[in-house]
Structures are given as structure tokens and as C-alpha cells.
Design an enzyme around this catalytic site. Structure first.
Site, PDB file in Angstrom:
ATOM      1  N   CYS A   1      -3.545 -39.718 -50.243  1.00 57.95           N
ATOM      2  CA  CYS A   1      -4.930 -40.366 -49.691  1.00 57.95           C
ATOM      3  C   CYS A   1      -6.290 -39.787 -50.108  1.00 57.95           C
ATOM      4  CB  CYS A   1      -4.750 -40.160 -48.252  1.00 57.95           C
ATOM      5  SG  CYS A   1      -3.467 -40.938 -47.511  1.00 57.95           S
TER       6      CYS A   1
ATOM      7  N   HIS B   1      14.629 -37.725 -55.329  1.00 59.16           N
ATOM      8  CA  HIS B   1      16.021 -37.735 -55.007  1.00 59.16           C
ATOM      9  C   HIS B   1      16.803 -38.128 -56.117  1.00 59.16           C
ATOM     10  CE1 HIS B   1      14.741 -38.268 -50.969  1.00 59.16           C
ATOM     11  NE2 HIS B   1      13.812 -39.212 -51.305  1.00 59.16           N
TER      12      HIS B   1
ATOM     13  N   SER C   1      -0.179 -37.361 -47.130  1.00 62.34           N
ATOM     14  CA  SER C   1       0.242 -37.540 -48.776  1.00 62.34           C
ATOM     15  C   SER C   1       1.380 -36.418 -48.787  1.00 62.34           C
ATOM     16  CB  SER C   1      -0.841 -36.734 -49.449  1.00 62.34           C
ATOM     17  OG  SER C   1      -1.960 -37.324 -49.437  1.00 62.34           O
TER      18      SER C   1
END
Length: 252
Positions: free
Chosen positions: A130, A107, A102
Site C-alpha cells: 500500500c 509457497h 502490506s
């Protein structure tokens, strides 16, 4: 999520949320464009982005394992956080296996258009988890954190897990639309469109702000300093830019 599912072993489903936002601004000179990029770059530097992502991590009930962050020259920043569910962390001297992959990443991409005097600030956030954790509950927080003009979101659930009887589960929570996870009052501010592929557990929503107050899009300029014709021209350029980003194609 409702009542917790009883599974055979670990929950092996992978849930990925991709959240992309765009903020558009009008800067009338090349100097103002550069100043806007510098301003927005500082407002969303790696330190602030880290704070946003760590808050998001707390909201989904995950634990931070590692943080990597970087500011770029001349502009832009990135943050990556490796996360895990609490039960996957080391407990005392007993080392428990970190089975999931995970992570949360962000960005930034500031840029400007030299002809229309429009500058665009784009932020991409990806949350991959997950197990029991689902990132959809963070959407209101993300939308408010960036106060965006255009938003595109993708949510996908991959793989399968098994219940106690060995039956495969390809989805462990009901999803009809990403919009169901956004506060109605917040959602009413946007035009929203869904493109979903239910058989593949793929959900896509894109949103564009309905009401545009020109003053909110002017950098270092008061709207009343501009003649009516100029205001109309700027509004047209803003709307065209937003519609093309929202549509994902060149139209004008």
C-alpha cells in the site's frame, strides 16, 4: 516513479504482484524423482526463501514487521512477511499507526509425473503493498533467484487516492507492460506474451525459456550416457510440458 506525487492524506492505492515460476527436470527412475524433489526442497527451504524475501523487502524500501515461516513434511515450504513503509513504524516511544496491510508471501510446490519421468518445482510469490511502494522493481532479482523455465506474472493496482485538489488517482505510476520492468538482456532469454486490461489496471505477462540445454534438465545423468533416440524423446516431453504450463491448458 519520477517526481513524488503530492497527495491529500495517505496514498490508499493497493499494488499486488503475483509471481509464479516453474522449474522442470527429468529424472529417469522413481528413486531419482524422489531424490530430485528432496534436493530442490532442501535448496529452497524456508530459511533460504526467507533470505530471498527479506532482500526483496529491502529492495522496495519496506520494513519487516513480522516473519512467519514453515517447512512441510514430506515437502514444500511457506514464508509470510508482514511489511510496512518506514514512516509507518514505531518511532521511539511514540507509536505510529500501521495503516496498510502490506505483505510478502512465498509457497513451494514440488511434484512429479510418474509416466514422463518429469518433476516440476513451482514457486508462488505474492507481494501486496500500500502507499508509494511498488514491487515491480524486484522482477529481475526474482527471475535470477530461481532461474526458471516458465514464469507467469500478474500486477494489479486497486482502489484510488486523491491529489491535493481532491482529484481521484487510480494509478500513481505509468505502466504499459510488466516487461518494461525486466532487464532487456534477461528478457531476451524468454518468449514473452502480455495480456493486459488497461481500464481495470490489470497487467499479465507470461514467459517461457527459449533455449533448452538438455543437460540442465537431467538429474544425476550425463546427456552423453543417453542414446540419441532417448535424448529426442526427453526433449519432446520437456517441451510439451513447458508449452502446456506456459499456455495454461492441456494440449498434447
Amino acid at each position: 516513479m519520477g517526481e513524488k506525487l503530492k497527495l491529500y492524506g495517505f496514498n490508499n492505492l493497493t499494488k499486488a504482484l503475483s509471481f509464479n515460476i516453474y522449474d522442470v527436470c527429468y529424472a529417469k527412475t522413481a528413486r531419482e524423482q524422489k531424490d530430485y524433489i528432496a534436493y530442490i526442497d532442501e535448496q529452497y527451504n524456508s530459511e533460504r526463501l526467507t533470505n530471498i524475501l527479506t532482500t526483496l523487502t529491502d529492495m522496495i524500501g519496506a520494513k519487516v514487521l513480522n516473519i512467519a515461516r514453515q517447512d512441510y513434511d514430506p515437502q514444500g515450504a511457506s514464508v509470510t512477511i508482514l511489511i510496512a513503509e518506514g514512516s509507518m513504524l514505531p518511532a521511539g516511544e511514540t507509536q505510529l499507526a500501521h495503516l496498510d496491510k502490506s505483505h510478502v508471501t512465498v509457497h513451494t510446490y514440488p511434484e512429479y509425473h510418474p509416466e514422463t519421468c518429469l518433476a516440476t518445482f513451482r514457486v508462488d510469490i505474492d507481494v501486496a503493498t500500500c502507499g508509494e511502494i511498488t514491487p515491480l522493481s524486484t522482477l529481475d532479482y526474482l527471475i535470477r533467484s530461481f532461474d526458471s523455465d516458465i514464469i507467469t506474472m500478474d500486477y494489479r493496482v486497486r482502489g484510488f487516492t486523491r491529489d491535493m485538489n481532491g482529484r481521484k488517482l487510480f494509478l500513481d505510476h505509468k505502466v504499459n507492460s510488466i516487461q518494461d520492468y525486466i532487464e532487456p538482456e534477461l528478457l531476451r532469454r524468454y518468449d514473452a506474451v502480455d495480456i493486459n486490461v488497461y481500464d481495470a489496471n490489470i497487467f499479465h505477462t507470461k514467459m517461457m525459456l527459449k533455449e533448452v540445454d538438455l543437460q540442465n534438465y537431467l538429474f544425476k545423468t550425463d546427456v552423453y550416457e543417453l542414446p540419441p533416440k532417448t535424448r529426442l524423446e526427453i526433449m519432446n516431453n520437456l517441451r510439451r510440458e513447458m508449452i502446456e504450463i506456459f499456455s495454461g491448458r492441456n494440449i498434447y
